[in-house]
Design a protein around this motif. Structure first.
Motif, PDB file in Angstrom:
ATOM      1  N   HIS A 247      -2.402   8.295  -3.514  1.00  0.00           N
ATOM      2  CA  HIS A 247      -1.993   6.908  -3.784  1.00  0.00           C
ATOM      3  C   HIS A 247      -1.277   6.804  -5.121  1.00  0.00           C
ATOM      4  N   VAL A 274      -6.066   0.704   0.959  1.00  0.00           N
ATOM      5  CA  VAL A 274      -5.662   1.091  -0.392  1.00  0.00           C
ATOM      6  C   VAL A 274      -4.134   1.122  -0.457  1.00  0.00           C
ATOM      7  N   ARG A 306     -15.601   3.671  -1.079  1.00  0.00           N
ATOM      8  CA  ARG A 306     -14.293   3.063  -1.356  1.00  0.00           C
ATOM      9  C   ARG A 306     -14.404   2.017  -2.461  1.00  0.00           C
ATOM     10  N   ARG A 310     -12.426   2.746  -7.062  1.00  0.00           N
ATOM     11  CA  ARG A 310     -11.278   2.097  -7.688  1.00  0.00           C
ATOM     12  C   ARG A 310     -11.653   0.694  -8.166  1.00  0.00           C
ATOM     13  N   ASN A 313     -10.630  -2.029  -5.773  1.00  0.00           N
ATOM     14  CA  ASN A 313     -11.498  -2.180  -4.609  1.00  0.00           C
ATOM     15  C   ASN A 313     -12.752  -2.977  -4.957  1.00  0.00           C
TER      16      ASN A 313
END
Length: 323
Positions: A247, A274, A306, A310, A313
């Motif tokens: 990503h 994402v 998940r 991040r 998230n």
């Protein structure tokens, strides 16, 4: 039932829900890599159920015209019992999927699984590399699901043979299998070289497992450096079949630069939920993009990972709870 807070990252509990999500991706010209959630199974009955579920999923994909394939975790199909159990079950999935022209990815787990995963992948990738058209026609002629151009659509577009096996005389094509390699492991450059003449795809990721310092790079800068080195090696020395599993905008841009320099076909792979906008933008810009789409009843631990990994998230989850 998966709550709305988790549905950003998980397509649903059933294969039908997953296929619905694949159709939505298809509208944006984004392909799908479907993964039935589950890992570290030691119950033979549970393992057999998941193997049968993947074979059934290949049937479902083959009944569509969507650009979709499947991805399997070794510990999900028997590796925690033993390498032989894993390889036997993987072959059951691969042989079934190959007859339906559905591509299979093999995920890579922690470093204790690397050797067994590589050995099974290499054998099956070579064994199932020959032209599969005769087998596919035989399956269709027997009244089974019609084989479609699911796993090889992008291959044909990039100049490979129509079945995705050979690019040209003596060149290694994309085959029926792909394998994930992790840049944070110090051994990965040798593993990539080992696979240089194996017909199949390679997905390069930075690595998500907390590995010992003796065998893995721990600093972000060093992992990034290793990832860039592996990308360049792949673009320079492979005929195709490179998947950029990242990503990171910098790595995705570097892959574009390497493609322009070497002309090697590639694809970008990202997780569901994402940077979805970036996935659509890349696809609109002509980049081949696949989204990793998990589904199934074992969604809670995946969703938790998940959310933790991040900040964006986590903020999404908090906003969803507050609303």
């Amino acid at each position: 039932m998966i709550p709305p807070i988790a549905s950003r990252f998980v397509a649903g509990e059933s294969p039908a829900k997953a296929i619905e999500h694949v159709q939505q991706l298809d509208d944006d010209e984004v392909g799908a890599i479907l993964n039935l959630l589950g890992e570290h199974h030691t119950d033979p009955d549970v393992i057999a159920e998941d193997v049968d579920a993947y074979r059934s999923l290949a049937d479902s994909i083959a009944r569509t015209t969507f650009d979709a394939c499947i991805s399997v975790k070794p510990s999900q199909i028997g590796l925690d019992i033993g390498p032989e159990e894993f390889e036997s079950n993987l072959e059951r999935i691969v042989s079934h999927a190959a007859d339906r022209d559905v591509f299979v990815w093999v995920d890579m787990e922690d470093h204790t699984t690397t050797d067994a995963t590589l050995e099974a992948y290499e054998r099956l990738a070579r064994e199932y590399a020959p032209d599969r058209s005769a087998r596919a026609e035989e399956v269709a002629g027997a009244g089974a699901t019609e084989a479609t151009e699911i796993g090889s659509t992008k291959t044909a577009e990039s100049g490979s043979g129509t079945d995705g096996v050979m690019v040209e005389d003596g060149a290694v094509g994309e085959g029926v299998l792909g394998l994930c390699l992790q840049a944070n492991l110090k051994r990965t450059r040798e593993d990539l070289e080992r696979l240089s003449d194996v017909p199949g795809k390679v997905r390069l990721v930075k690595g998500a497992y907390d590995e010992p310092k003796s065998i893995a790079y721990k600093e972000k800068e060093r992992v990034d450096e290793a990832y860039r080195t592996l990308l360049e090696d792949a673009f320079e020395n492979r005929d195709g079949g490179i998947a950029v599993g990242s990503h990171d905008p910098a790595m995705i841009e570097y892959a574009r630069e390497l493609h322009e320099e070497y002309g090697t076909p590639y694809e970008v792979q990202m997780l569901m939920g994402v940077r979805d906008d970036a996935q659509r933008d890349l696809a609109a810009d002509g980049v081949t993009v696949y989204q990793y789409v998990p589904y199934g009843s074992r969604w809670l631990s995946y969703f938790y990972r998940r959310v933790r990994e991040r900040k964006e998230n986590l903020l999404f989850a908090v906003r969803a709870v507050l609303s």
